[in-house]
Design a protein around this motif. Structure first.
Motif, mmCIF file in Angstrom:
data_model
loop_
_atom_site.group_PDB
_atom_site.id
_atom_site.type_symbol
_atom_site.label_atom_id
_atom_site.label_comp_id
_atom_site.label_asym_id
_atom_site.label_seq_id
_atom_site.Cartn_x
_atom_site.Cartn_y
_atom_site.Cartn_z
ATOM 1 N N GLU A 71 0.855 -1.191 -0.061
ATOM 2 C CA GLU A 71 0.015 -0.236 -0.004
ATOM 3 C C GLU A 71 0.977 1.231 0.194
ATOM 4 O OE1 GLU A 71 -1.906 3.435 1.319
ATOM 5 O OE2 GLU A 71 -0.688 2.301 2.651
ATOM 6 N N ALA A 72 2.171 1.170 0.796
ATOM 7 C CA ALA A 72 2.686 2.466 0.819
ATOM 8 C C ALA A 72 3.447 2.586 -0.446
ATOM 9 C CB ALA A 72 3.958 2.168 1.951
ATOM 10 N N THR A 73 3.785 1.577 -1.070
ATOM 11 C CA THR A 73 4.522 1.696 -2.374
ATOM 12 C C THR A 73 3.666 2.263 -3.519
ATOM 13 O OG1 THR A 73 6.258 -0.235 -1.852
ATOM 14 C CG2 THR A 73 5.934 0.396 -4.238
ATOM 15 N N ALA A 74 2.306 1.595 -3.489
ATOM 16 C CA ALA A 74 1.264 2.012 -4.331
ATOM 17 C C ALA A 74 1.010 3.726 -4.307
ATOM 18 C CB ALA A 74 0.241 1.290 -4.322
ATOM 19 N N ARG A 75 0.821 4.002 -2.861
ATOM 20 C CA ARG A 75 0.627 5.346 -2.605
ATOM 21 C C ARG A 75 1.968 6.428 -2.923
ATOM 22 N NH1 ARG A 75 -0.372 4.941 2.390
ATOM 23 N NH2 ARG A 75 1.538 5.435 3.118
ATOM 24 N N ALA A 76 3.172 5.772 -2.697
ATOM 25 C CA ALA A 76 4.088 6.702 -3.275
ATOM 26 C C ALA A 76 4.266 6.956 -4.874
ATOM 27 C CB ALA A 76 5.500 5.979 -2.795
ATOM 28 N N THR A 77 3.933 5.798 -5.676
ATOM 29 C CA THR A 77 3.857 6.057 -6.925
ATOM 30 C C THR A 77 2.847 6.851 -7.503
ATOM 31 O OG1 THR A 77 2.832 3.919 -7.329
ATOM 32 C CG2 THR A 77 5.358 3.866 -7.419
ATOM 33 N N GLN A 78 1.719 6.719 -6.865
ATOM 34 C CA GLN A 78 0.571 7.622 -7.018
ATOM 35 C C GLN A 78 1.015 8.929 -6.947
ATOM 36 O OE1 GLN A 78 -2.422 5.973 -4.751
ATOM 37 N NE2 GLN A 78 -2.908 4.182 -5.984
ATOM 38 N N ASN A 79 1.871 9.255 -5.971
ATOM 39 C CA ASN A 79 2.324 10.746 -5.814
ATOM 40 C C ASN A 79 3.718 11.036 -6.607
ATOM 41 O OD1 ASN A 79 -0.029 11.438 -4.044
ATOM 42 N ND2 ASN A 79 0.739 9.952 -2.645
ATOM 43 N N GLY A 80 3.993 10.355 -7.331
ATOM 44 C CA GLY A 80 5.000 10.703 -8.402
ATOM 45 C C GLY A 80 6.495 9.895 -7.987
ATOM 46 N N ALA A 81 6.713 9.061 -7.095
ATOM 47 C CA ALA A 81 7.799 8.381 -6.838
ATOM 48 C C ALA A 81 8.084 7.350 -7.955
ATOM 49 C CB ALA A 81 7.646 7.471 -5.461
ATOM 50 N N GLU A 82 9.239 7.015 -7.949
ATOM 51 C CA GLU A 82 9.934 6.098 -9.009
ATOM 52 C C GLU A 82 10.509 4.696 -8.277
ATOM 53 O OE1 GLU A 82 13.693 5.573 -11.669
ATOM 54 O OE2 GLU A 82 13.256 7.400 -11.395
ATOM 55 N N ILE A 83 9.883 3.626 -8.546
ATOM 56 C CA ILE A 83 10.493 2.531 -7.873
ATOM 57 C C ILE A 83 11.685 1.972 -8.364
ATOM 58 C CG2 ILE A 83 10.213 0.054 -7.615
ATOM 59 C CD1 ILE A 83 7.168 0.474 -7.647
ATOM 60 N N VAL A 84 12.957 2.002 -7.642
ATOM 61 C CA VAL A 84 14.152 1.603 -7.870
ATOM 62 C C VAL A 84 14.392 0.099 -7.789
ATOM 63 C CG1 VAL A 84 16.448 2.112 -7.325
ATOM 64 C CG2 VAL A 84 14.944 3.957 -7.219
ATOM 65 N N ALA A 85 14.001 -0.471 -6.736
ATOM 66 C CA ALA A 85 14.072 -1.805 -6.424
ATOM 67 C C ALA A 85 12.988 -2.166 -5.421
ATOM 68 C CB ALA A 85 15.598 -2.064 -5.682
ATOM 69 N N GLN A 86 12.348 -3.422 -5.762
ATOM 70 C CA GLN A 86 11.109 -3.785 -4.997
ATOM 71 C C GLN A 86 11.150 -5.113 -4.126
ATOM 72 O OE1 GLN A 86 7.549 -3.272 -7.482
ATOM 73 N NE2 GLN A 86 6.240 -3.231 -5.705
ATOM 74 N N ASP A 87 10.698 -4.963 -3.045
ATOM 75 C CA ASP A 87 10.690 -6.321 -2.108
ATOM 76 C C ASP A 87 11.928 -7.004 -1.916
ATOM 77 O OD1 ASP A 87 7.869 -5.943 -1.890
ATOM 78 O OD2 ASP A 87 7.600 -6.973 -3.728
ATOM 79 N N LEU A 88 12.937 -6.035 -1.491
ATOM 80 C CA LEU A 88 14.260 -6.450 -1.094
ATOM 81 C C LEU A 88 14.049 -7.095 0.298
ATOM 82 C CD1 LEU A 88 16.327 -3.579 -2.304
ATOM 83 C CD2 LEU A 88 15.896 -5.549 -3.749
ATOM 84 N N GLN A 89 14.592 -8.404 0.472
ATOM 85 C CA GLN A 89 14.548 -9.149 1.727
ATOM 86 C C GLN A 89 15.996 -8.787 2.538
ATOM 87 O OE1 GLN A 89 12.136 -10.945 3.029
ATOM 88 N NE2 GLN A 89 10.782 -10.458 1.241
ATOM 89 N N GLY A 90 15.791 -8.374 3.628
ATOM 90 C CA GLY A 90 16.862 -8.064 4.482
ATOM 91 C C GLY A 90 16.777 -8.867 5.770
ATOM 92 N N PRO A 91 17.843 -8.628 6.636
ATOM 93 C CA PRO A 91 17.854 -9.284 7.976
ATOM 94 C C PRO A 91 16.622 -9.016 8.848
ATOM 95 C CG PRO A 91 19.898 -8.205 7.660
ATOM 96 C CD PRO A 91 19.020 -7.784 6.570
ATOM 97 N N ALA A 92 16.205 -8.046 8.892
ATOM 98 C CA ALA A 92 14.950 -7.510 9.752
ATOM 99 C C ALA A 92 13.828 -7.212 8.881
ATOM 100 C CB ALA A 92 15.552 -6.104 10.506
ATOM 101 N N GLY A 93 13.455 -7.419 7.791
ATOM 102 C CA GLY A 93 12.214 -7.157 6.970
ATOM 103 C C GLY A 93 12.645 -7.042 5.651
ATOM 104 N N VAL A 94 11.604 -6.379 4.982
ATOM 105 C CA VAL A 94 11.502 -5.965 3.313
ATOM 106 C C VAL A 94 11.435 -4.781 3.160
ATOM 107 C CG1 VAL A 94 8.992 -6.555 3.290
ATOM 108 C CG2 VAL A 94 10.655 -7.066 1.279
ATOM 109 N N ALA A 95 12.086 -4.487 2.068
ATOM 110 C CA ALA A 95 12.083 -2.742 1.656
ATOM 111 C C ALA A 95 12.164 -2.754 0.187
ATOM 112 C CB ALA A 95 13.319 -2.201 2.241
ATOM 113 N N THR A 96 11.503 -1.647 -0.156
ATOM 114 C CA THR A 96 11.329 -1.215 -1.507
ATOM 115 C C THR A 96 11.913 0.326 -1.400
ATOM 116 O OG1 THR A 96 9.295 -2.328 -2.195
ATOM 117 C CG2 THR A 96 9.776 -0.248 -3.391
#
Length: 115
Positions: A71-96
């Protein structure tokens, strides 16, 4: 949201040089875990990491914790953000990683269960 920025990565092509600079200049300690080097002030949990380069992103990247990453990613792109890398798994969670409309990089992050 109580704390807007919950983590910081420093991405670049010279990770070891950057890590050494931060250790020497600020007295921080490091813990290399392979894909990243955690940074601490010598006590307690890490607060940031140095990381290898990512296409399209270089320098400090703040993380913003979100309740729902999709939802946060969708809202960001609707407001003009560009996705660089999506759903990156890390030691403490997942990031876009995104870039805001001005070109600044930041990461939207969902904490892993139990963290």
């Amino acid at each position: 949201m109580t704390i807007p920025f919950v983590w910081f990565d420093n991405l670049g092509p010279a990770r070891s040089k950057t890590t050494d600079f931060l250790k020497t200049n600020f007295g921080w300690s490091d813990n290399d875990i392979g894909p990243m080097t955690f940074l601490t002030n010598g006590t307690g949990a890490p607060f940031a990491a140095t990381c290898d380069a990512m296409p399209g992103v270089q320098g400090w990247v703040p993380y913003i914790e979100v309740d729902d990453l999709s939802e946060a990613t969708a809202r960001a792109t609707q407001n003009g953000a560009e996705i660089v890398a999506q759903d990156l798994q890390g030691p403490a969670g997942v990031a876009t990683f995104i870039k805001d409309p001005g070109g600044a990089a930041l990461a939207l992050w969902k904490r892993a269960e139990g963290m």
